[in-house]
Each structure stands twice: as structure tokens, then as C-alpha cells.
Scaffold this active site. Structure first.
Site, PDB file in Angstrom:
ATOM      1  N   SER A  92      -7.041  -7.962  -5.885  1.00 18.45           N
ATOM      2  CA  SER A  92      -8.594  -7.799  -6.404  1.00 18.45           C
ATOM      3  C   SER A  92      -8.747  -7.705  -7.749  1.00 18.45           C
ATOM      4  O   SER A  92      -7.575  -7.443  -8.452  1.00 18.45           O
ATOM      5  CB  SER A  92      -9.165  -6.526  -5.669  1.00 18.45           C
ATOM      6  OG  SER A  92      -8.409  -5.476  -6.186  1.00 18.45           O
ATOM      7  N   LEU A 106     -11.962  -0.895  -4.656  1.00 20.00           N
ATOM      8  CA  LEU A 106     -12.850  -1.320  -5.310  1.00 20.00           C
ATOM      9  C   LEU A 106     -12.469  -2.719  -6.051  1.00 20.00           C
ATOM     10  O   LEU A 106     -11.033  -2.946  -6.138  1.00 20.00           O
ATOM     11  CB  LEU A 106     -13.241  -0.462  -6.499  1.00 20.00           C
ATOM     12  CG  LEU A 106     -13.898   0.665  -6.241  1.00 20.00           C
ATOM     13  CD1 LEU A 106     -14.525   1.727  -7.515  1.00 20.00           C
ATOM     14  CD2 LEU A 106     -15.132   0.725  -5.432  1.00 20.00           C
ATOM     15  N   HIS A 117      -2.448  -5.884  -3.966  1.00 15.56           N
ATOM     16  CA  HIS A 117      -2.669  -4.556  -2.951  1.00 15.56           C
ATOM     17  C   HIS A 117      -1.319  -4.692  -2.192  1.00 15.56           C
ATOM     18  O   HIS A 117      -0.938  -3.546  -1.599  1.00 15.56           O
ATOM     19  CB  HIS A 117      -3.987  -4.567  -2.161  1.00 15.56           C
ATOM     20  CG  HIS A 117      -5.387  -4.278  -2.893  1.00 15.56           C
ATOM     21  ND1 HIS A 117      -5.842  -3.036  -2.977  1.00 15.56           N
ATOM     22  CD2 HIS A 117      -5.926  -5.211  -3.589  1.00 15.56           C
ATOM     23  CE1 HIS A 117      -6.821  -3.105  -3.635  1.00 15.56           C
ATOM     24  NE2 HIS A 117      -6.575  -4.312  -4.127  1.00 15.56           N
ATOM     25  N   LEU A 119       1.860  -7.379  -0.433  1.00 17.14           N
ATOM     26  CA  LEU A 119       2.801  -8.656   0.075  1.00 17.14           C
ATOM     27  C   LEU A 119       3.436  -8.235   1.169  1.00 17.14           C
ATOM     28  O   LEU A 119       3.870  -7.213   1.376  1.00 17.14           O
ATOM     29  CB  LEU A 119       3.580  -8.915  -1.179  1.00 17.14           C
ATOM     30  CG  LEU A 119       4.301 -10.337  -0.878  1.00 17.14           C
ATOM     31  CD1 LEU A 119       5.036 -10.624  -2.382  1.00 17.14           C
ATOM     32  CD2 LEU A 119       5.692  -9.962   0.087  1.00 17.14           C
ATOM     33  N   TYR A 163      10.502  -6.424  -7.256  1.00 20.41           N
ATOM     34  CA  TYR A 163       9.409  -7.129  -7.975  1.00 20.41           C
ATOM     35  C   TYR A 163      10.059  -7.405  -9.350  1.00 20.41           C
ATOM     36  O   TYR A 163       9.374  -8.234 -10.185  1.00 20.41           O
ATOM     37  CB  TYR A 163       8.370  -6.001  -8.020  1.00 20.41           C
ATOM     38  CG  TYR A 163       7.788  -5.918  -6.755  1.00 20.41           C
ATOM     39  CD1 TYR A 163       7.018  -7.034  -6.384  1.00 20.41           C
ATOM     40  CD2 TYR A 163       7.849  -4.891  -5.806  1.00 20.41           C
ATOM     41  CE1 TYR A 163       6.031  -7.055  -5.162  1.00 20.41           C
ATOM     42  CE2 TYR A 163       7.012  -4.814  -4.511  1.00 20.41           C
ATOM     43  CZ  TYR A 163       6.168  -6.063  -4.441  1.00 20.41           C
ATOM     44  OH  TYR A 163       5.583  -6.090  -3.154  1.00 20.41           O
TER      45      TYR A 163
END
Length: 202
Positions: A92, A106, A117, A119, A163
């Protein structure tokens, strides 16, 4: 209007059949596309199994999955094989330098930061590099969105090396905690246009 329709990364990726010669397939062997609220249950089932067994907490509950797939489906990406969801990312927009508790629920339509948010990969498709491939495709897709400047996420310590391999840099400890769980915030600088797709057999 969904921006996904203008991006080459959303075209189905057809893979050679592994079955017998002459066998007819009605579904593409592999397809990448944005998710919709109709995918929410499949998404949540994969997420719940992946996270509950490791940390005891899901990044997104079912109502939150539906919430983001309704508000910003163009910031999601699902990997389907034979019509079955096998891996996904949900994001988002966020409008601050660092993530706060509000970022968990939000979507800020005028933000320039994509908050990733979650994976997750279906248990039967893990240890095949699918998470890395899906993240690579997602980040290349974000480069096609002119309003996106960077992507951020928070993860537990043991996921930092994963990551980092995708190009994320550690920003420091996150101010967000969930019960006893603490997180590291990481950032990927999204800049320029989409790179040429690498020649890969996936």
C-alpha cells in the site's frame, strides 16, 4: 483506472509443459497478475500457514487483506501456476519517512512510498527461489510507477539477509512491535524506469 494494464510485467508468463507431448492446457502454466478481493481467502490461507508456524502472528488478517486488495489492488502481485495461487506480495502507499502503527492499516493515496506488508509462498513451493523471483518482479514493476520513490518493509532479524539480497538496506529498528516481536525496517530505492527484463527461464 488500474495502472497494471499498462505494465509488461503483468502479462502471463507461459512455461513449457512438463507433461506428455500433445497434452492440452486450458490455463497458463505460470502467470503473474495483480490480486483482487476475490483472491483474499487464498491469500490469507497461505499467509496464515506461513507466519503462524514461525512467529505466531499474521502481518494481515483476512479483513485487512480484503481492505488493501479493494483500495490498492495495483500494489499487489500474485504468482499463479495452473490457476492456483502459489505466492504473493501485498503493498500500500505510505506518506512518511518511517513506518508507524498507522502504516499497518492505512493506505495513503498521495504517498510516494510503497509499504510492503507481506510476501508469502505456499508451503509446497518453498525452497525453490520463488520468493526472490516474485520480489524481483515486484520491484521492477514499481519502477514503472512514476509516483513511487521507494519501497519499505519491516521484518524479523532472521529475514534481513533475504531482503538484502533483493537490494533492501537496513534503516534501523522499527518503532512497531507486535507483542514480544520486534522488527527491522528496510528500504529499497525505486528510481528511473523499469530495467530490461533479464533473460531467465524461471
Amino acid at each position: 483506472m488500474s495502472v497494471m494494464s499498462a505494465v509488461p510485467l503483468t502479462r502471463p508468463l507461459h512455461m513449457p509443459s512438463l507433461g506428455s507431448r500433445g497434452r492440452r492446457h486450458t490455463l497458463p502454466a505460470s502467470e503473474f497478475r495483480s490480486l483482487s478481493p476475490e483472491d483474499a481467502i487464498s491469500v490469507f490461507e497461505i499467509e496464515r500457514e506461513a507466519f503462524i508456524s514461525v512467529s505466531g502472528e499474521c502481518p494481515l488478517h483476512l479483513d485487512e487483506v480484503r481492505h488493501f486488495l479493494t483500495l490498492c489492488p495495483e500494489l499487489s502481485l500474485g504468482w499463479f501456476e495452473g490457476g492456483r495461487l502459489v505466492a504473493f506480495i501485498i503493498g500500500s502507499l505510505w506518506d512518511q519517512e518511517r513506518l508507524t502503527e498507522d502504516a499497518l492499516t492505512l493506505h495513503k493515496p498521495h504517498g510516494m512510498t510503497v509499504h510492503i506488508h507481506v510476501l508469502a509462498v505456499h508451503r509446497t513451493f518453498r525452497q525453490q527461489g520463488k520468493g526472490s523471483i516474485l520480489m524481483w518482479r515486484y520491484l521492477q514493476y514499481l519502477r514503472c510507477l512514476p509516483y513511487v520513490r521507494r519501497a519499505v518493509l519491516m521484518c524479523e532479524d532472521f529475514l534481513v539477509p533475504f531482503y538484502r539480497k533483493s537490494g533492501f538496506k537496513v534503516q534501523g529498528p522499527s518503532e512497531i512491535s507486535v507483542g514480544p516481536l520486534t522488527f527491522i525496517e528496510m528500504m529499497f530505492p525505486v528510481r528511473g524506469h523499469a530495467y530490461m527484463r533479464r533473460n531467465s527461464g524461471y
